[in-house]
Design an enzyme around this catalytic site. Sequence first.
Site, PDB file in Angstrom:
ATOM      1  N   PRO A   1      12.415   5.344  31.326  1.00 28.74           N
ATOM      2  CG  PRO A   1      10.553   4.012  30.866  1.00 28.74           C
ATOM      3  CD  PRO A   1      11.680   4.750  30.200  1.00 28.74           C
ATOM      4  CB  CYS A   2      15.556   3.924  35.331  1.00 25.74           C
ATOM      5  SG  CYS A   2      15.765   5.638  35.822  1.00 25.74           S
TER       6      CYS A   2
END
Length: 285
Positions: free
Chosen positions: A253-254
Site C-alpha cells: 500500500p504505497c
Amino acid sequence: MNPAETHRHYQQVAAAIAFCVEQRVAQPGLAELSEHLGLSEFHLQRLFSEWVGVSPKQFLKFLTKQEAKRRLQQQSVLDAALDLGLSGSGRLHDLMVTCEAVTPGQFKQQGAGLEIHYGVVASPFGEALLAQTPKGVCKLGFFDGADGWERLLLELQAEWPKATLRRDDGVVAPTAAKVFGSATRASNKMEPGRLHVLMKGSPFQLKVWEALLAIPQGEIRTYQQVADAIGSPDAVRAVASAIGRNHVGYLIPCHRVIRSTGEFSQYAWGATRKQAMIGWEACHR
C-alpha cells in the site's frame, strides 16, 4: 454488476473526486458537483455513497489539506503497529499478505524458466493489470485506456524479460477476487486464506515495501515516518524512490504514504486514484 458498468461507475466517482480536490477551497455543494458531472443529485449521492461509503460532502472534508495534516499530527511516529516481525508479513484489510523475495540467483536469471499469467481485472479503482507466478502476485497496476494498458504490459516484460508471459484473464480472476473482494459494498469480507506476493527489488527496496504493509488500513504516513520506521531517518529520498518503484499497487500500500505537507501527489497510478483508496479505507476502518 458487470466489469464495464463497474468501470463506468469508477470513472464517474473519480471525476467527482478530482473536482472536489480542485475546488476544495470553495467546498462545492452537491448541486454544483452534480451539474459539473451531468448527473442528478440523487444518482450522484447514491453512487458516491455506495462506492466510497460516505457522502460527497464528508469525503470532501476528509480530502482537505487541513484534514490530512490533522490526521498526521494525531498519529505517532510508527510505533509498535509498524513492527515488521521476522516473517515480513503484514495485515492488509481482511487478508494476510505474505511476501517472498526472489533470490539473488532468480534475480540474475530475470525470470528464465518462469511462467507468468496476466490479465485485465476490474477493481473499485478502475481496470488493472494483474500478473502472477506460482509463488504469488508479481505485478498489479492500474490503467486508463489502451495506452495505459500497453505501458503496464511493457513494464511487466521489462521486469521479467526472460519469463514466459501468457495472458489469461480467467486464471488471474480468482486472485483479483481476493484482492478486491472487500473493496466493494457487496462484499464486506475477503475470501479466507493468504495471498502471496513475489517481490523483486534490492534489499533496501524490500525493506521499504515490507514497512508499507505494516501501515494500518485507513491511516497515512509521511516519507519521513517510513524512513524512521526502517531505521534510516536520513534516507527520505531513497525511501520515496523505493516507494515509487513498487510494482504491486494496492497490495503493497504505497498509497498510504503522502508528503509531510498533506499533499496527495506522487502516485504511479494517479493522485485521484490514491485519494480514492485512502478515502475508501478511512471510511471503512
